[in-house]
Enzyme design. Structure first.
Site, mmCIF file in Angstrom:
data_model
loop_
_atom_site.group_PDB
_atom_site.id
_atom_site.type_symbol
_atom_site.label_atom_id
_atom_site.label_comp_id
_atom_site.label_asym_id
_atom_site.label_seq_id
_atom_site.Cartn_x
_atom_site.Cartn_y
_atom_site.Cartn_z
ATOM 1 N N GLY A 41 2.627 1.466 3.641
ATOM 2 C CA GLY A 41 3.483 0.314 3.896
ATOM 3 C C GLY A 41 4.706 0.287 3.003
ATOM 4 O O GLY A 41 5.841 0.019 3.457
ATOM 5 N N GLY A 60 0.807 -1.210 0.000
ATOM 6 C CA GLY A 60 0.000 0.000 0.000
ATOM 7 C C GLY A 60 0.843 1.264 0.000
ATOM 8 O O GLY A 60 2.081 1.220 0.038
ATOM 9 N N ASP A 112 -19.385 17.409 -0.033
ATOM 10 C CA ASP A 112 -18.082 17.991 0.273
ATOM 11 C C ASP A 112 -17.318 17.193 1.320
ATOM 12 O O ASP A 112 -16.095 17.288 1.402
ATOM 13 C CB ASP A 112 -18.266 19.418 0.817
ATOM 14 C CG ASP A 112 -18.264 20.470 -0.279
ATOM 15 O OD1 ASP A 112 -17.696 20.197 -1.350
ATOM 16 O OD2 ASP A 112 -18.831 21.551 -0.060
ATOM 17 N N HIS A 140 -8.607 8.670 -3.121
ATOM 18 C CA HIS A 140 -8.790 9.899 -2.366
ATOM 19 C C HIS A 140 -8.650 11.104 -3.303
ATOM 20 O O HIS A 140 -8.335 10.960 -4.475
ATOM 21 C CB HIS A 140 -7.765 9.975 -1.230
ATOM 22 C CG HIS A 140 -8.068 9.047 -0.101
ATOM 23 N ND1 HIS A 140 -7.413 7.850 0.077
ATOM 24 C CD2 HIS A 140 -8.963 9.142 0.912
ATOM 25 C CE1 HIS A 140 -7.883 7.247 1.161
ATOM 26 N NE2 HIS A 140 -8.828 8.001 1.682
ATOM 27 N N TYR A 175 -15.465 3.548 8.674
ATOM 28 C CA TYR A 175 -14.006 3.511 8.719
ATOM 29 C C TYR A 175 -13.489 4.160 9.999
ATOM 30 O O TYR A 175 -12.604 3.618 10.682
ATOM 31 C CB TYR A 175 -13.436 4.224 7.486
ATOM 32 C CG TYR A 175 -11.928 4.272 7.435
ATOM 33 C CD1 TYR A 175 -11.197 3.145 7.079
ATOM 34 C CD2 TYR A 175 -11.239 5.443 7.725
ATOM 35 C CE1 TYR A 175 -9.805 3.178 7.027
ATOM 36 C CE2 TYR A 175 -9.854 5.491 7.674
ATOM 37 C CZ TYR A 175 -9.148 4.363 7.320
ATOM 38 O OH TYR A 175 -7.767 4.403 7.273
ATOM 39 N N LYS A 203 -11.219 2.599 13.188
ATOM 40 C CA LYS A 203 -9.932 3.145 13.609
ATOM 41 C C LYS A 203 -9.957 3.595 15.072
ATOM 42 O O LYS A 203 -8.959 3.454 15.793
ATOM 43 C CB LYS A 203 -9.527 4.306 12.690
ATOM 44 C CG LYS A 203 -9.135 3.842 11.289
ATOM 45 C CD LYS A 203 -7.987 2.851 11.332
ATOM 46 C CE LYS A 203 -7.579 2.352 9.966
ATOM 47 N NZ LYS A 203 -6.468 1.385 10.024
#
Length: 315
Positions: free
Chosen positions: A17, A14, A273, A180, A137, A141
């Site tokens: 990583g 990733g 947004d 993203h 998500y 976390k």
């Protein structure tokens, strides 16, 4: 960490990583282990235990996660919650069981309440409602942060948590459906230039403020904290960022300048947004002795160079 210490980087392919591995190798660490997702499903507890029985890592960077932007989060909320909970729970539990000396758990600043005061201080966690577009998500976390601190208190482990701001750089995801904002804009604007289009349409109003950190800086921060800082010094977690922000419109204009696209930017305000502003307070990080080095324009230039050399336009 000793140069021969066995270091496991979970999520080595990733964005983060792969940068951590580059940074470790540059610093002379040469006993790094990793597995692809095809070789090891971190959601499977039995498979994770087998890895730890075989390798018994001394140090762990837990960078494996299911990640994505607003569209991906909205489309796959159950997967974002389940996959991330399972990955981190399995690795953290195995690290405790097999005597890992230290673990760095990577989260995200989306853990903060949508309307939290700015800039975001670490003690704002759980003081308000989360942003709905990434709630699953964020919940996963937050659970990871609490799991690390709870294990430290109950079992005497040394598991630390870091919450990076928006990351970008080599090995980023440039898929327009799941990426993203920065890599999505880069690909969109690049394609518009190649196709000689007059304009690029961008989701949202262009007014939200965002902070961006180059992934090589993120890797540097993670290794620095692993080498130098304890849970007692850090507390429950620490923000990783630059402490600098710009609007999505300004970001798009910067990317246009670097790519050489002089067409029009059109903003589709019917699209969401997300959080209006998300700037990290990096006071604690600076007090711990680490500062970012790569400024945005330099970082975007570096990323675009990597994009041109590595991304297949037809994928």
């Amino acid at each position: 960490m000793e140069k021969q210490s066995k270091i496991y980087v979970a999520g080595h392919r990733g964005l983060v990583g792969s940068a951590i591995i580059r940074h470790l190798q540059e610093k002379g660490y040469n006993n790094i282990i990793y597995r692809t997702s095809h070789e090891l499903d971190l959601r499977n507890q039995v498979s994770v235990i087998q890895l730890f029985e075989q390798e018994k890592p001394d140090y762990i960077f837990l960078a494996a996660a299911k990640v994505g932007g607003i569209l991906a989060n909205a489309t796959y909320p159950a997967q974002f919650l389940y996959d991330n909970l399972m990955i981190q729970s399995n690795v953290i539990e195995a690290a405790k069981e097999f005597g890992t000396k230290k673990l760095v758990f990577l989260g995200s600043t989306c853990i903060y309440p949508k309307m939290a005061p700015q800039p975001l201080k670490e003690n704002y966690l759980l003081t308000g409602e989360l942003e709905s577009t990434n709630e699953p998500y964020a919940l996963a976390k937050i659970a990871g942060i609490k799991m690390c601190s709870s294990y430290n208190k109950q079992y005497g482990t040394e598991f630390i948590s870091v919450m990076p701001t928006n990351l970008y750089g080599p090995n980023d995801n440039f898929n327009l459906e799941t990426s993203h904002v920065l890599p999505a804009l880069m690909r969109k604007i690049h394609k518009a230039k190649i196709n000689k289009e007059e304009a690029v349409t961008i989701w949202g109003s262009g007014t939200p403020l965002r902070e961006f950190l180059h992934v090589d800086d993120m890797a540097s921060a993670c290794v620095y904290l692993m080498e130098n800082c304890t849970f007692e010094q850090i507390g429950e977690f620490v923000n990783i960022g630059t402490g600098k922000e710009l609007t999505i419109r300004e970001l798009a204009e910067t990317i246009c300048e670097i790519i050489g696209f002089d067409g029009e930017l059109r903003f589709d305000s019917t699209k969401p947004d997300g959080t209006p502003r998300k700037l990290t307070d990096v006071t604690k990080l600076h007090e711990l002795g680490w500062h970012h080095k790569i400024e945005l324009k330099e970082g975007v230039q570096d990323t675009y160079k990597w994009y041109l050399e590595n991304v297949n336009e037809h994928e």
